[in-house]
Design a protein around this motif. Structure first.
Motif, PDB file in Angstrom:
ATOM      1  N   UNK A 179      61.313  -2.790  66.500  1.00 60.64           N
ATOM      2  CA  UNK A 179      61.013  -4.141  66.006  1.00 60.64           C
ATOM      3  C   UNK A 179      61.575  -4.369  64.596  1.00 60.64           C
ATOM      4  N   UNK A 180      61.861  -3.298  63.859  1.00 64.95           N
ATOM      5  CA  UNK A 180      62.453  -3.429  62.537  1.00 64.95           C
ATOM      6  C   UNK A 180      63.959  -3.683  62.611  1.00 64.95           C
ATOM      7  N   UNK A 181      64.552  -3.429  63.773  1.00 64.79           N
ATOM      8  CA  UNK A 181      66.003  -3.585  63.923  1.00 64.79           C
ATOM      9  C   UNK A 181      66.394  -5.056  63.838  1.00 64.79           C
ATOM     10  N   UNK A 182      67.590  -5.290  63.330  1.00 65.62           N
ATOM     11  CA  UNK A 182      68.131  -6.650  63.305  1.00 65.62           C
ATOM     12  C   UNK A 182      68.419  -7.085  64.737  1.00 65.62           C
ATOM     13  N   UNK A 183      68.460  -8.393  64.954  1.00 63.38           N
ATOM     14  CA  UNK A 183      68.678  -8.938  66.302  1.00 63.38           C
ATOM     15  C   UNK A 183      69.945  -8.391  66.937  1.00 63.38           C
ATOM     16  N   UNK A 184      71.030  -8.334  66.162  1.00 64.89           N
ATOM     17  CA  UNK A 184      72.294  -7.865  66.732  1.00 64.89           C
ATOM     18  C   UNK A 184      72.206  -6.395  67.137  1.00 64.89           C
ATOM     19  N   UNK A 185      71.426  -5.587  66.384  1.00 67.13           N
ATOM     20  CA  UNK A 185      71.264  -4.173  66.732  1.00 67.13           C
ATOM     21  C   UNK A 185      70.486  -4.021  68.039  1.00 67.13           C
ATOM     22  N   UNK A 186      69.461  -4.854  68.215  1.00 73.02           N
ATOM     23  CA  UNK A 186      68.701  -4.816  69.469  1.00 73.02           C
ATOM     24  C   UNK A 186      69.587  -5.202  70.646  1.00 73.02           C
ATOM     25  N   UNK A 187      70.424  -6.226  70.460  1.00 71.97           N
ATOM     26  CA  UNK A 187      71.338  -6.634  71.521  1.00 71.97           C
ATOM     27  C   UNK A 187      72.314  -5.510  71.862  1.00 71.97           C
ATOM     28  N   UNK A 188      72.828  -4.824  70.842  1.00 71.74           N
ATOM     29  CA  UNK A 188      73.732  -3.704  71.090  1.00 71.74           C
ATOM     30  C   UNK A 188      73.008  -2.604  71.870  1.00 71.74           C
ATOM     31  N   UNK A 189      71.778  -2.305  71.471  1.00 74.42           N
ATOM     32  CA  UNK A 189      71.001  -1.284  72.157  1.00 74.42           C
ATOM     33  C   UNK A 189      70.780  -1.673  73.621  1.00 74.42           C
ATOM     34  N   UNK A 190      70.415  -2.934  73.848  1.00 77.94           N
ATOM     35  CA  UNK A 190      70.212  -3.407  75.222  1.00 77.94           C
ATOM     36  C   UNK A 190      71.504  -3.268  76.021  1.00 77.94           C
ATOM     37  N   UNK A 191      72.635  -3.600  75.391  1.00 78.79           N
ATOM     38  CA  UNK A 191      73.930  -3.491  76.072  1.00 78.79           C
ATOM     39  C   UNK A 191      74.228  -2.060  76.486  1.00 78.79           C
ATOM     40  N   UNK A 192      73.960  -1.112  75.569  1.00 80.41           N
ATOM     41  CA  UNK A 192      74.200   0.291  75.889  1.00 80.41           C
ATOM     42  C   UNK A 192      73.293   0.769  77.022  1.00 80.41           C
ATOM     43  N   UNK A 193      72.053   0.351  76.990  1.00 78.62           N
ATOM     44  CA  UNK A 193      71.121   0.735  78.048  1.00 78.62           C
ATOM     45  C   UNK A 193      71.584   0.152  79.386  1.00 78.62           C
ATOM     46  N   UNK A 194      72.042  -1.093  79.377  1.00 79.99           N
ATOM     47  CA  UNK A 194      72.516  -1.705  80.615  1.00 79.99           C
ATOM     48  C   UNK A 194      73.755  -1.006  81.151  1.00 79.99           C
ATOM     49  N   UNK A 195      74.636  -0.559  80.278  1.00 81.76           N
ATOM     50  CA  UNK A 195      75.815   0.193  80.729  1.00 81.76           C
ATOM     51  C   UNK A 195      75.368   1.491  81.400  1.00 81.76           C
ATOM     52  N   UNK A 196      74.435   2.210  80.772  1.00 83.48           N
ATOM     53  CA  UNK A 196      73.918   3.442  81.377  1.00 83.48           C
ATOM     54  C   UNK A 196      73.233   3.157  82.709  1.00 83.48           C
ATOM     55  N   UNK A 197      72.421   2.118  82.729  1.00 85.08           N
ATOM     56  CA  UNK A 197      71.715   1.761  83.954  1.00 85.08           C
ATOM     57  C   UNK A 197      72.694   1.418  85.066  1.00 85.08           C
ATOM     58  N   UNK A 198      73.759   0.682  84.737  1.00 84.84           N
ATOM     59  CA  UNK A 198      74.736   0.306  85.767  1.00 84.84           C
ATOM     60  C   UNK A 198      75.395   1.540  86.370  1.00 84.84           C
ATOM     61  N   UNK A 199      75.609   2.576  85.564  1.00 87.75           N
ATOM     62  CA  UNK A 199      76.175   3.822  86.076  1.00 87.75           C
ATOM     63  C   UNK A 199      75.226   4.439  87.100  1.00 87.75           C
ATOM     64  N   UNK A 200      73.923   4.496  86.766  1.00 85.19           N
ATOM     65  CA  UNK A 200      72.957   5.091  87.674  1.00 85.19           C
ATOM     66  C   UNK A 200      72.812   4.269  88.951  1.00 85.19           C
ATOM     67  N   UNK A 201      72.830   2.958  88.811  1.00 83.20           N
ATOM     68  CA  UNK A 201      72.722   2.094  89.995  1.00 83.20           C
ATOM     69  C   UNK A 201      73.941   2.298  90.898  1.00 83.20           C
ATOM     70  N   UNK A 202      75.104   2.392  90.303  1.00 83.53           N
ATOM     71  CA  UNK A 202      76.343   2.577  91.072  1.00 83.53           C
ATOM     72  C   UNK A 202      76.301   3.871  91.884  1.00 83.53           C
ATOM     73  N   UNK A 203      75.738   4.920  91.299  1.00 78.69           N
ATOM     74  CA  UNK A 203      75.756   6.228  91.942  1.00 78.69           C
ATOM     75  C   UNK A 203      74.435   6.598  92.626  1.00 78.69           C
ATOM     76  N   UNK A 204      73.519   5.682  92.679  1.00 74.18           N
ATOM     77  CA  UNK A 204      72.211   5.957  93.288  1.00 74.18           C
ATOM     78  C   UNK A 204      72.320   5.982  94.806  1.00 74.18           C
TER      79      UNK A 204
END
Length: 168
Positions: free
Chosen positions: A30-55
């Motif tokens: 919650x202390x992170x700036x908005x853009x940092x949270x968006x970047x974090x969400x983007x990275x998590x979504x990239x990782x998640x998409x990899x797992x979904x692709x190979x699930x």
């Protein structure tokens, strides 16, 4: 065990929510700036998409009508959902729906609906500045006092306490 240093009491996700490391992480998040949270969400979504692709697909329900019911609940989480409407939409009787739902998922349709509504409310509490009454309405509950009681029963805190503990 994935993170033995955390000394989590079990592999249960609910137990993880109450662990201090989780609260510490959320405070830092919650202390992170908005853009940092968006970047974090983007990275998590990239990782998640990899797992979904190979699930590998999990065994599906035998009754596709139950899948229809689960989809209807998810799509209408912001509205009042009746068991009668769910049954009618899936071309089932109310009693058959309740019995099949309980046999397949281990809980009643109403318990499942309320659980999903509270999950959505948790997201809104942490990701918005909506009032408790607005959040109650956003999850299809017109009675905010009922929403608060249900939230406390499932989570162990009132929505205000939950938001305060996690955001600070």
């Amino acid at each position: 065990m994935l993170y033995p240093q955390l000394n989590l009491p079990s592999r249960n996700s609910v137990a993880f929510l109450y662990h201090m490391s989780y609260f510490d992480y959320l405070k830092e998040y919650m202390k992170m700036a908005s853009y940092e949270r968006l970047q974090l969400h983007g990275m998590v979504e990239i990782l998640l998409s990899y797992f979904v692709k190979h699930a590998h697909p999990k065994a599906a329900f035998n009754d596709k009508r139950l899948t229809t019911v689960l989809d209807m609940i998810q799509q209408n989480i912001n509205k009042r959902i009746s068991i009668e409407d769910l049954a009618a939409n899936a071309c089932l009787t109310k009693s058959y729906l309740i019995r099949t739902f309980r046999q397949t998922l281990g809980i009643s349709p109403l318990q499942y609906i309320n659980h999903k509504k509270i999950q959505h409310a948790q997201t809104l509490l942490l990701g918005s500045e909506m009032s408790i009454q607005e959040i109650a309405q956003a999850v299809g509950m017109d009675d905010s006092s009922y929403f608060i009681r249900l939230f406390k029963k499932q989570i162990g805190f009132t929505p205000q306490e939950y938001r305060k503990r996690l955001i600070g």
